[in-house]
Write an enzyme that holds these catalytic residues in place. Sequence first.
Site, PDB file in Angstrom:
ATOM      1  N   ASP A 177     -69.901   2.802  20.738  1.00  0.00           N
ATOM      2  CA  ASP A 177     -69.100   1.540  20.415  1.00  0.00           C
ATOM      3  C   ASP A 177     -68.108   2.109  19.409  1.00  0.00           C
ATOM      4  O   ASP A 177     -68.533   2.726  18.239  1.00  0.00           O
ATOM      5  CB  ASP A 177     -70.089   0.501  19.846  1.00  0.00           C
ATOM      6  CG  ASP A 177     -69.212  -0.635  19.707  1.00  0.00           C
ATOM      7  OD1 ASP A 177     -68.741  -1.427  20.740  1.00  0.00           O
ATOM      8  OD2 ASP A 177     -68.934  -1.280  18.643  1.00  0.00           O
ATOM      9  N   GLU A 217     -65.330   0.181  16.357  1.00  0.00           N
ATOM     10  CA  GLU A 217     -64.667  -0.751  15.833  1.00  0.00           C
ATOM     11  C   GLU A 217     -63.072  -0.261  15.551  1.00  0.00           C
ATOM     12  O   GLU A 217     -63.033   0.843  15.174  1.00  0.00           O
ATOM     13  CB  GLU A 217     -65.298  -1.224  14.586  1.00  0.00           C
ATOM     14  CG  GLU A 217     -66.803  -1.511  14.777  1.00  0.00           C
ATOM     15  CD  GLU A 217     -66.801  -2.796  15.875  1.00  0.00           C
ATOM     16  OE1 GLU A 217     -66.115  -3.493  16.163  1.00  0.00           O
ATOM     17  OE2 GLU A 217     -67.915  -3.152  16.518  1.00  0.00           O
ATOM     18  N   HIS A 232     -70.810  -6.425  15.950  1.00  0.00           N
ATOM     19  CA  HIS A 232     -69.528  -5.814  15.498  1.00  0.00           C
ATOM     20  C   HIS A 232     -69.378  -4.683  14.647  1.00  0.00           C
ATOM     21  O   HIS A 232     -68.441  -4.471  13.911  1.00  0.00           O
ATOM     22  CB  HIS A 232     -68.667  -7.152  15.194  1.00  0.00           C
ATOM     23  CG  HIS A 232     -68.479  -8.010  16.206  1.00  0.00           C
ATOM     24  ND1 HIS A 232     -67.945  -7.886  17.588  1.00  0.00           N
ATOM     25  CD2 HIS A 232     -68.903  -9.229  16.191  1.00  0.00           C
ATOM     26  CE1 HIS A 232     -68.094  -9.070  18.218  1.00  0.00           C
ATOM     27  NE2 HIS A 232     -68.621  -9.911  17.258  1.00  0.00           N
ATOM     28  N   ASP A 236     -74.383  -2.401  17.628  1.00  0.00           N
ATOM     29  CA  ASP A 236     -73.912  -2.623  18.740  1.00  0.00           C
ATOM     30  C   ASP A 236     -74.101  -1.465  20.027  1.00  0.00           C
ATOM     31  O   ASP A 236     -74.533  -1.802  20.961  1.00  0.00           O
ATOM     32  CB  ASP A 236     -72.093  -2.825  19.130  1.00  0.00           C
ATOM     33  CG  ASP A 236     -71.950  -4.258  18.448  1.00  0.00           C
ATOM     34  OD1 ASP A 236     -72.802  -4.929  18.042  1.00  0.00           O
ATOM     35  OD2 ASP A 236     -70.762  -4.515  18.483  1.00  0.00           O
TER      36      ASP A 236
END
Length: 212
Positions: A13, A15, A153, A158
Amino acid sequence: MQGKAADTVVVLDFETTGLSPEHGDRAIEIGAVLVERGEIAGRFQRLMNPGFRVSSFIERYTGITNDMLKGQPRCEEVMAEFAAFIEGHNIVAHNAAFDRRFLDFELKRTSRVYEGDCCCSLLVSRRIYQDSPNHKLQTLVSHVGIEPVGKYHRALADAEMTAQLWLSMIGRIRQNYDISIVSFELMQELSKIDRLYTHRYLVSLSDKQRSA
């Protein structure tokens, strides 16, 4: 379907500063878990400095502040390290098209290329958990009964919850359809077929495995 097992993957994941690396957005955090034979065998998490200030919206959305990014390594340094972590593994992400764009973009800046296959857990969940109110990660975690990890997040949290969701879908396929061999290719195929044909497809595959 033969090939690599679906329960040995890297779930990742990102960000980011925004939605589009093609228009200047960069990664600010990468989180990933290595799953081997259905068990988490390794973790990777790094913050990275994109070279400019992130917006107040991204600070609120992710909880990653500009102060947290000060002094962190540049994206190129982190991605060179991450390339070694994912080498030789297929990858999974929730809304994988987004994460794959940033993966390819950031690796390109280090003159590296990811050569494995990718599958989207969000698309597979639309076939496996058709009764879920929606297919956002947070909703699915609650729907399936997965224990939440950390804060949504944030990349590693995540990734860990996506990994548990991925394994729950593999388990559901095995249990409901008596399919002993769940390959990565099977999950990729599920992500593409019309959800109305999911049951028929899995029944047919189960019949083929029993008759083989």
